[in-house]
Scaffold this active site. Structure first.
Site, PDB file in Angstrom:
ATOM      1  N   SER A   1       0.875  -1.179   0.000  1.00 58.91           N
ATOM      2  CA  SER A   1       0.000   0.000   0.000  1.00 58.91           C
ATOM      3  C   SER A   1       0.908   1.223   0.000  1.00 58.91           C
ATOM      4  CB  SER A   1      -0.842  -0.010   1.282  1.00 58.91           C
ATOM      5  OG  SER A   1      -1.465   1.246   1.499  1.00 58.91           O
TER       6      SER A   1
ATOM      7  N   TYR B   1      -2.236  -1.415  10.378  1.00 59.00           N
ATOM      8  CA  TYR B   1      -2.172  -1.501   8.911  1.00 59.00           C
ATOM      9  C   TYR B   1      -0.837  -0.954   8.404  1.00 59.00           C
ATOM     10  CZ  TYR B   1      -3.961  -1.151   4.076  1.00 59.00           C
ATOM     11  OH  TYR B   1      -4.157  -1.286   2.718  1.00 59.00           O
TER      12      TYR B   1
HETATM   13  P1  NAD Z   1     -11.365  -6.361  -0.507  1.00 63.33           P
HETATM   14  O1  NAD Z   1     -11.992  -6.311   0.851  1.00 63.33           O
HETATM   15  O2  NAD Z   1     -12.222  -6.087  -1.703  1.00 63.33           O
HETATM   16  O3  NAD Z   1     -10.641  -7.770  -0.713  1.00 63.33           O
HETATM   17  C1  NAD Z   1      -9.968  -8.426   0.321  1.00 63.33           C
HETATM   18  C2  NAD Z   1      -9.888  -9.883  -0.024  1.00 63.33           C
HETATM   19  O4  NAD Z   1      -9.264 -10.577   1.068  1.00 63.33           O
HETATM   20  C3  NAD Z   1     -11.264 -10.537  -0.238  1.00 63.33           C
HETATM   21  O5  NAD Z   1     -11.193 -11.489  -1.276  1.00 63.33           O
HETATM   22  C4  NAD Z   1     -11.498 -11.237   1.104  1.00 63.33           C
HETATM   23  O6  NAD Z   1     -12.388 -12.334   1.000  1.00 63.33           O
HETATM   24  C5  NAD Z   1     -10.085 -11.699   1.415  1.00 63.33           C
HETATM   25  N1  NAD Z   1      -9.915 -12.068   2.819  1.00 63.33           N
HETATM   26  C6  NAD Z   1     -10.321 -11.399   3.923  1.00 63.33           C
HETATM   27  N2  NAD Z   1     -10.045 -12.127   5.020  1.00 63.33           N
HETATM   28  C7  NAD Z   1      -9.445 -13.280   4.608  1.00 63.33           C
HETATM   29  C8  NAD Z   1      -8.937 -14.439   5.258  1.00 63.33           C
HETATM   30  N3  NAD Z   1      -8.981 -14.560   6.592  1.00 63.33           N
HETATM   31  N4  NAD Z   1      -8.410 -15.437   4.499  1.00 63.33           N
HETATM   32  C9  NAD Z   1      -8.363 -15.335   3.145  1.00 63.33           C
HETATM   33  N5  NAD Z   1      -8.836 -14.255   2.481  1.00 63.33           N
HETATM   34  C10 NAD Z   1      -9.365 -13.257   3.204  1.00 63.33           C
HETATM   35  O7  NAD Z   1     -10.143  -5.336  -0.421  1.00 63.33           O
HETATM   36  P2  NAD Z   1      -9.231  -4.690  -1.570  1.00 63.33           P
HETATM   37  O8  NAD Z   1      -9.513  -3.237  -1.523  1.00 63.33           O
HETATM   38  O9  NAD Z   1      -9.337  -5.403  -2.830  1.00 63.33           O
HETATM   39  O10 NAD Z   1      -7.775  -4.918  -0.920  1.00 63.33           O
HETATM   40  C11 NAD Z   1      -6.891  -5.948  -1.349  1.00 63.33           C
HETATM   41  C12 NAD Z   1      -5.470  -5.628  -0.868  1.00 63.33           C
HETATM   42  O11 NAD Z   1      -5.055  -4.366  -1.394  1.00 63.33           O
HETATM   43  C13 NAD Z   1      -5.332  -5.518   0.643  1.00 63.33           C
HETATM   44  O12 NAD Z   1      -4.094  -6.074   1.064  1.00 63.33           O
HETATM   45  C14 NAD Z   1      -5.349  -4.020   0.876  1.00 63.33           C
HETATM   46  O13 NAD Z   1      -4.658  -3.665   2.062  1.00 63.33           O
HETATM   47  C15 NAD Z   1      -4.614  -3.534  -0.352  1.00 63.33           C
HETATM   48  N6  NAD Z   1      -4.887  -2.126  -0.695  1.00 63.33           N
HETATM   49  C16 NAD Z   1      -6.148  -1.701  -1.015  1.00 63.33           C
HETATM   50  C17 NAD Z   1      -6.360  -0.360  -1.355  1.00 63.33           C
HETATM   51  C18 NAD Z   1      -7.733   0.190  -1.765  1.00 63.33           C
HETATM   52  O14 NAD Z   1      -7.876   1.399  -1.913  1.00 63.33           O
HETATM   53  N7  NAD Z   1      -8.736  -0.636  -1.996  1.00 63.33           N
HETATM   54  C19 NAD Z   1      -5.271   0.522  -1.318  1.00 63.33           C
HETATM   55  C20 NAD Z   1      -4.012   0.048  -0.977  1.00 63.33           C
HETATM   56  C21 NAD Z   1      -3.822  -1.278  -0.666  1.00 63.33           C
END
Ligand code: NAD
Length: 273
Positions: free
Chosen positions: A155, A168
């Site tokens: 991130s 985080y």
């Molecule tokens: P999201 O909530 O849409 O997806 C998260 C995924 O992780 C889902 O498929 C969920 O089912 C899975 N998950 C949750 N708990 C779990 C567990 N115990 N075991 C296995 N899988 C599990 O979120 P996202 O926005 O797509 O984020 C994905 C990654 O990107 C994360 O690591 C997040 O920190 C990072 N990220 C997101 C953003 C953003 O703006 N969306 C920005 C920077 C980084």
């Protein structure tokens, strides 16, 4: 064949024959990355939580769309044995693992003096330790094959901090450090390890916050996007999951073979401040 010719010659299906695991790929960024890897020809193992019927539909759709093998493993990555089993079961089913994308992650926002200890433990377990356990299980087989690609979805918070996100930010800085270490260990074994550091990305998770925030603050959707969510993001636009998927494909392609140990911001200039 030089890299240029290799890359151009296989530009459509540059990952044909590769087997990829994408953690947390039942929604959002992980699903976007899984789709791009499959379009590039990889067989993909999806993982994550969610409704079983919906996940089955996603697997079928993706397999029809890409013509590659798509399967699902419901490992709960909070459990270290499950993270290892995800890799071991993939190798048992497909005979190999070439690409590991550590993407699953959760968030909790709270001042440090009231930050719940169970949330700290859960965020560290999923956003950092699960990647270690999966990498540990995949590393030996990748080393034996002389080829491996590990991509960790960190991130912008792996590079800079924001208040109220202690767990985080700690986990995301940790995964950037883990990335560098694995890159050094894998460098002479054909294994690269890179981190992608997104700013705000357009996922259902973010989209669902907009109307609620607009109501709570009595401002418009446009004001929420510009002045709240994207306040720190100079280009004032969300990254798209397809952009992160395309970057992941690039890192796994022949053209990306010289890149390792990096932490690549996709943050519209956020960390240029
Ligand atoms: P999201 O909530 O849409 O997806 C998260 C995924 O992780 C889902 O498929 C969920 O089912 C899975 N998950 C949750 N708990 C779990 C567990 N115990 N075991 C296995 N899988 C599990 O979120 P996202 O926005 O797509 O984020 C994905 C990654 O990107 C994360 O690591 C997040 O920190 C990072 N990220 C997101 C953003 C953003 O703006 N969306 C920005 C920077 C980084």
């Amino acid at each position: 064949m030089n890299v240029h010719a290799q890359f151009l010659g296989q530009s459509e299906r540059v990952l044909a024959g590769k087997v990829a695991i994408v953690t947390g790929s039942t929604s959002g960024i992980g699903l976007g990355i899984a789709r791009k890897l499959a379009e590039a020809g990889a067989d993909v193992v999806l993982n994550g939580l969610g409704d079983a019927n919906q996940i089955e539909r996603t697997c079928t759709e993706l397999a029809e769309h890409s013509g590659t093998r798509i399967s699902y493993n419901g490992a709960n990555l909070m459990v270290s044995a499950d993270a290892r089993a995800l890799v071991e079961q993939t190798i048992a089913a497909f005979g190999r693992v070439d690409i590991l994308v550590n993407n699953a992650g959760i968030q909790h926002v709270s001042p440090v003096e009231s930050f719940p200890e169970d949330k700290w433990d859960a965020i560290l377990a999923l956003n950092l330790s699960a990647a270690f356990h999966a990498i540990k299980a995949a590393y030996g087989p990748m080393k034996a094959a002389g080829w491996g690609r590990i991509v960790n979805i960190a991130s912008a918070h792996g590079l800079v901090a924001s208040p109220f996100k202690s767990a985080y930010v700690a986990a995301k800085h940790g995964i950037v450090g883990l990335t560098k270490t694995i890159a050094l260990e894998g460098a002479e074994h054909g294994i690269t390890c890179n981190a992608i550091c997104p700013g705000y990305v357009w996922t259902p998770l973010v989209e669902n916050q907009i109307d609620d925030t607009a109501r709570a603050r009595n401002i418009s959707r446009e004001q929420v996007i510009r002045d709240v969510l994207l306040a720190a993001q100079p280009n004032k636009r969300f990254a798209d999951v397809d952009e992160l998927g395309a970057l992941t494909v690039f890192l796994c392609s022949p053209a990306g073979q010289g890149m390792t140990g990096t932490a690549l911001p996709v943050d519209g200039g956020w960390t240029a401040h």
